[in-house]
Write an enzyme that holds these catalytic residues in place. Structure first.
Site, mmCIF file in Angstrom:
data_model
loop_
_atom_site.group_PDB
_atom_site.id
_atom_site.type_symbol
_atom_site.label_atom_id
_atom_site.label_comp_id
_atom_site.label_asym_id
_atom_site.label_seq_id
_atom_site.Cartn_x
_atom_site.Cartn_y
_atom_site.Cartn_z
ATOM 1 C CG HIS A 126 -4.799 -13.170 15.336
ATOM 2 N ND1 HIS A 126 -4.481 -13.985 16.393
ATOM 3 C CD2 HIS A 126 -3.935 -13.483 14.344
ATOM 4 C CE1 HIS A 126 -3.460 -14.759 16.057
ATOM 5 N NE2 HIS A 126 -3.115 -14.471 14.811
ATOM 6 C CD GLN A 206 -0.609 -8.114 10.834
ATOM 7 O OE1 GLN A 206 0.159 -7.546 10.058
ATOM 8 N NE2 GLN A 206 -0.457 -9.382 11.168
ATOM 9 C CE LYS A 229 2.054 -10.863 14.152
ATOM 10 N NZ LYS A 229 1.829 -11.909 13.167
ATOM 11 C CB CYS A 367 -4.899 -16.996 13.827
ATOM 12 S SG CYS A 367 -3.494 -18.078 13.858
HETATM 13 N N1 PMP Z 1 -3.313 -10.102 16.276
HETATM 14 C C1 PMP Z 1 -3.138 -9.951 14.960
HETATM 15 C C2 PMP Z 1 -4.008 -8.988 14.209
HETATM 16 C C3 PMP Z 1 -2.141 -10.686 14.317
HETATM 17 O O1 PMP Z 1 -1.962 -10.553 13.008
HETATM 18 C C4 PMP Z 1 -1.344 -11.584 15.074
HETATM 19 C C5 PMP Z 1 -0.256 -12.414 14.422
HETATM 20 N N2 PMP Z 1 -0.651 -13.099 13.268
HETATM 21 C C6 PMP Z 1 -1.568 -11.681 16.445
HETATM 22 C C7 PMP Z 1 -2.569 -10.929 17.011
HETATM 23 C C8 PMP Z 1 -0.773 -12.598 17.307
HETATM 24 O O2 PMP Z 1 0.544 -12.198 17.396
HETATM 25 P P1 PMP Z 1 1.640 -13.108 18.119
HETATM 26 O O3 PMP Z 1 1.488 -14.488 17.527
HETATM 27 O O4 PMP Z 1 2.931 -12.461 17.756
HETATM 28 O O5 PMP Z 1 1.350 -13.083 19.571
#
Ligand code: PMP
Length: 410
Positions: A126, A206, A229, A367
């Site tokens: 991500h 995740q 999450k 992302c």
């Molecule tokens: N890493 C992963 C694998 C994610 O799925 C996400 C959220 N989509 C994030 C990081 C970022 O998380 P947050 O936006 O809650 O900081």
């Protein structure tokens, strides 16, 4: 299977938001990898705090201040227990995964990663676990090395052995992919890195909400995750780190609470974890996250994992019957995340079509633009499940995918 006793309907009624119609159809919420819904227990814990205990933490001697501090620190202990951290002081409250990773990159990274050092990340990260390392590498003159994924959306441990070198200074990898659902071989990666005294950060955004997590068994050095999450509120998350790293890391942000003594021209730092918690924290968020953890633990993380596996296998089986679908990722060990495309239909159009039927899925690059580039696609549609989803919802979803095939006239 052990999940026979798992009845999602027992939990569904705890989630007020799920009880609604969208475009005249019952809401089917399949966007859990983006954020999860909140049970009444979490919403009430936050409301209860504001209605009864609201005060700033660690500052006041009055009763409300003491109560707020106790609740905030209890939440920290719950998080520590949830991931089997040796001590609550190893849990730093942050805004979420993104801030946790930025904290490590800015603090440990800038202090200990030097010009010519190498940082290994995977190609399936991500942006949250990529950009902070890009910024750090640019700042200190380090180099990023990339662990490739294959046609199944998997990382081959052999390629990790190949790119690991005497220059490797840090490894940052996702425990579970938010695009492929792949659960990565992180234990082996950590073991090899540790043979060379190289620390490993796991992006647990995740994995922590869906798999039992034991940081001592994993032996990871850092673990980042987000409350929203895992049934908790937005704007709160945590960084777990081994004590030795937290002790040697300089502060990330300056301000109230993170200091011990302050003179006009210098200061000394508070003990961990407060050294990393400058300013008034998200107290209600922490309390809400604590309530979310209570909720998950009452069900049992093993039960949740097994049930999600059952849902995912069920969905994949049915989706594989639709020949116009391309499914990305085929790892045997995977979580409840399914990315796909329907022929040439743009994911935004498919997502809009499904929304008309009350089904919420995610469409976009998730992302993770480097994944899309490697797959040579602009975007995917993604369905992701949680404990309150049902096989009946998947049946309706698959029916609607079949309708979409007709609608977009193949
Ligand atoms: N890493 C992963 C694998 C994610 O799925 C996400 C959220 N989509 C994030 C990081 C970022 O998380 P947050 O936006 O809650 O900081």
């Amino acid at each position: 299977m052990a999940t026979q006793s798992f009845d999602p309907l027992k939990y569904r009624t705890d989630f007020p938001v799920l009880d609604q119609q969208v475009h005249g159809k019952p809401l089917i919420y399949f966007d859990n990898a983006a954020t999860t819904q909140k049970p009444r227990q979490v919403i009430q814990a936050i409301a209860h705090y504001y209605e009864n205990d609201n005060a700033n933490v660690h500052r006041a001697i009055h009763t409300l201040g003491e109560r707020a501090t106790m609740l905030y620190e209890e939440a920290r202990q719950k998080i520590a227990d949830f991931i089997n951290a040796p001590a609550a002081r190893q849990i730093v409250f942050t805004r979420g995964t993104t801030e946790s990773i930025n904290l490590v990159a800015a603090s440990w990274g800038e202090a200990f990663i030097k010009e010519g050092d190498e940082i290994i990340v995977s190609e399936m990260e991500h942006h949250s676990n990529l950009i902070p390392w890009q910024l750090l590498a640019q700042k200190v003159g380090a180099k990023l090395r990339f662990l490739p994924f294959d046609e199944n959306g998997m990382i081959d441990f052999k390629s990790f052995e190949k790119i690991f070198s005497e220059r490797t200074r840090f490894v940052a990898i996702t425990n579970m992919s938010n695009v492929f659902g792949t659960i990565n071989p992180v234990k082996k990666i950590i073991a090899l890195a540790h043979e060379h005294d190289v620390p490993v950060l796991l992006d647990g955004a995740q994995s922590v909400p869906h798999l039992p997590t034991d940081v001592q068994q994993l032996d990871c050095d850092f673990l980042a995750f987000s409350g929203h999450k895992m049934l908790g509120p937005t704007g709160i998350g945590a960084l777990y780190a081994k004590e030795k790293y937290l002790q040697e890391m300089p502060p990330y942000q300056g301000g109230g609470e993170m200091i011990q003594s302050v003179w006009l021209d210098r200061a000394t730092w508070n003990e961990i974890p407060y050294k990393f918690e400058a300013g008034t924290p998200n107290i209600s968020g922490a309390i809400g996250l604590g309530a979310a953890i209570d909720y998950l633990q009452n069900i049992g993380m093993e039960n949740i994992t097994l049930y999600e596996q059952e849902l995912t296998t069920y969905a994949l089986q049915k989706m594989h019957e639709i020949e116009e679908l391309t499914i990305y990722g085929n790892a045997p060990e995977r979580g409840a995340v399914i990315s796909f495309n329907l022929g040439e239909v743009h994911p935004h159009d498919l997502s809009h079509f499904l929304d008309q039927q009350g089904i919420a899925v995610r469409a976009g690059h998730h992302c993770a633009q480097p994944i899309m580039r490697k797959l040579n696609i602009a975007a995917t549609t993604r369905a992701s499940f949680y404990l309150y989803n049902t096989k009946q919802e998947i049946d309706f979803f698959v029916e609607q995918l079949k309708e979409a095939v007709k609608f977009f006239s193949f």
